[in-house]
Design a protein around this motif. Structure first.
Motif, PDB file in Angstrom:
ATOM      1  N   VAL A 118       0.807  -1.233   0.107  1.00 39.77           N
ATOM      2  CA  VAL A 118       0.057  -0.165   0.082  1.00 39.77           C
ATOM      3  C   VAL A 118       0.808   1.347   0.074  1.00 39.77           C
ATOM      4  O   VAL A 118       0.763   2.255  -0.670  1.00 39.77           O
ATOM      5  CB  VAL A 118      -0.768   0.133   1.227  1.00 39.77           C
ATOM      6  N   ARG A 119       1.821   1.277   0.981  1.00 43.35           N
ATOM      7  CA  ARG A 119       2.817   2.203   0.784  1.00 43.35           C
ATOM      8  C   ARG A 119       3.409   2.448  -0.363  1.00 43.35           C
ATOM      9  O   ARG A 119       3.798   3.748  -0.859  1.00 43.35           O
ATOM     10  CB  ARG A 119       3.556   2.311   2.213  1.00 43.35           C
ATOM     11  N   ALA A 120       4.092   1.533  -0.615  1.00 47.27           N
ATOM     12  CA  ALA A 120       5.161   1.784  -2.088  1.00 47.27           C
ATOM     13  C   ALA A 120       4.374   1.778  -3.162  1.00 47.27           C
ATOM     14  O   ALA A 120       4.908   2.567  -4.185  1.00 47.27           O
ATOM     15  CB  ALA A 120       5.887   0.813  -1.833  1.00 47.27           C
ATOM     16  N   LEU A 121       3.255   1.186  -3.543  1.00 47.54           N
ATOM     17  CA  LEU A 121       2.799   0.963  -4.712  1.00 47.54           C
ATOM     18  C   LEU A 121       1.327   1.815  -4.757  1.00 47.54           C
ATOM     19  O   LEU A 121       1.125   2.833  -5.750  1.00 47.54           O
ATOM     20  CB  LEU A 121       2.238  -0.364  -5.405  1.00 47.54           C
ATOM     21  N   GLY A 122       0.327   1.579  -3.686  1.00 49.45           N
ATOM     22  CA  GLY A 122      -0.736   2.089  -3.733  1.00 49.45           C
ATOM     23  C   GLY A 122      -0.874   3.627  -3.518  1.00 49.45           C
ATOM     24  O   GLY A 122      -1.653   4.208  -4.146  1.00 49.45           O
ATOM     25  N   ASN A 123       0.016   4.211  -2.818  1.00 49.29           N
ATOM     26  CA  ASN A 123      -0.171   5.507  -2.330  1.00 49.29           C
ATOM     27  C   ASN A 123       0.626   6.302  -3.424  1.00 49.29           C
ATOM     28  O   ASN A 123       0.708   7.453  -3.340  1.00 49.29           O
ATOM     29  CB  ASN A 123       0.209   5.859  -0.700  1.00 49.29           C
TER      30      ASN A 123
END
Length: 169
Positions: free
Chosen positions: A56-61
């Protein structure tokens, strides 16, 4: 940095030709409306396929889109700063997207406060998901490319029709 271009399909060639033929203000409005509708949908699609906090932090956000008269680009891991402990999504996205060998051991030399060197063996990829063919971004792209193409086409037709009727966006 993961970048996927949505411009090589046959049905989008007519949109590209139309965007080259219309007035610049109409083309600008088409790009603006497409961007505003597509960006949240792309980010939500990547976040929806992300299972771990790191994904989530590296790709989604970091999921972003860019729209030009020549095509649409879906991106992930292209913006932002380093996460905790030096993890930089722009450089290390592949391990998050495609996983890693969780049992691989790496030995390196460390130095104590007193200056003595010693060997350290650690599993440096243990926090990554298991190795896989594709991850959240590629799965979301497969889902979003037809939607992005349809949205771009609909927005182009609607904006040109509104401009022909005399309505300005």
């Amino acid at each position: 940095m993961l970048t996927i271009d949505v411009r090589q399909s046959d049905e989008l060639r007519s949109v590209v030709i139309a965007l080259r033929a219309v007035d610049q203000t109409i083309a600008k409005n088409i790009r603006k409306y497409t961007q505003s509708d597509l960006a949240p949908a792309w980010a939500e699609a990547v976040r929806g396929r992300s299972h771990t906090g790191l994904e989530v932090r590296a790709l989604g956000n970091t999921a972003r889109t860019s729209v030009s008269s020549g095509g649409i680009t879906l991106k992930a891991a292209t913006v932002g700063r380093r996460l905790t402990r030096g993890f930089d999504p722009k450089l290390m996205y592949a391990g998050v997207e495609f996983g890693g060998d969780r049992q691989k051991r790496v030995t390196y030399q460390a130095r104590s406060k007193k200056g003595k060197t010693y060997n350290v063996t650690r599993r440096t990829q243990a926090m990554l998901p298991a190795r896989r063919r594709s991850g959240p971004v590629y799965g979301a792209a497969a889902e979003m490319i037809p939607r992005a193409a349809a949205l771009w086409t609909q927005t182009t037709v609607r904006t040109i029709a509104e401009a022909a009727e005399g309505k300005e966006g």
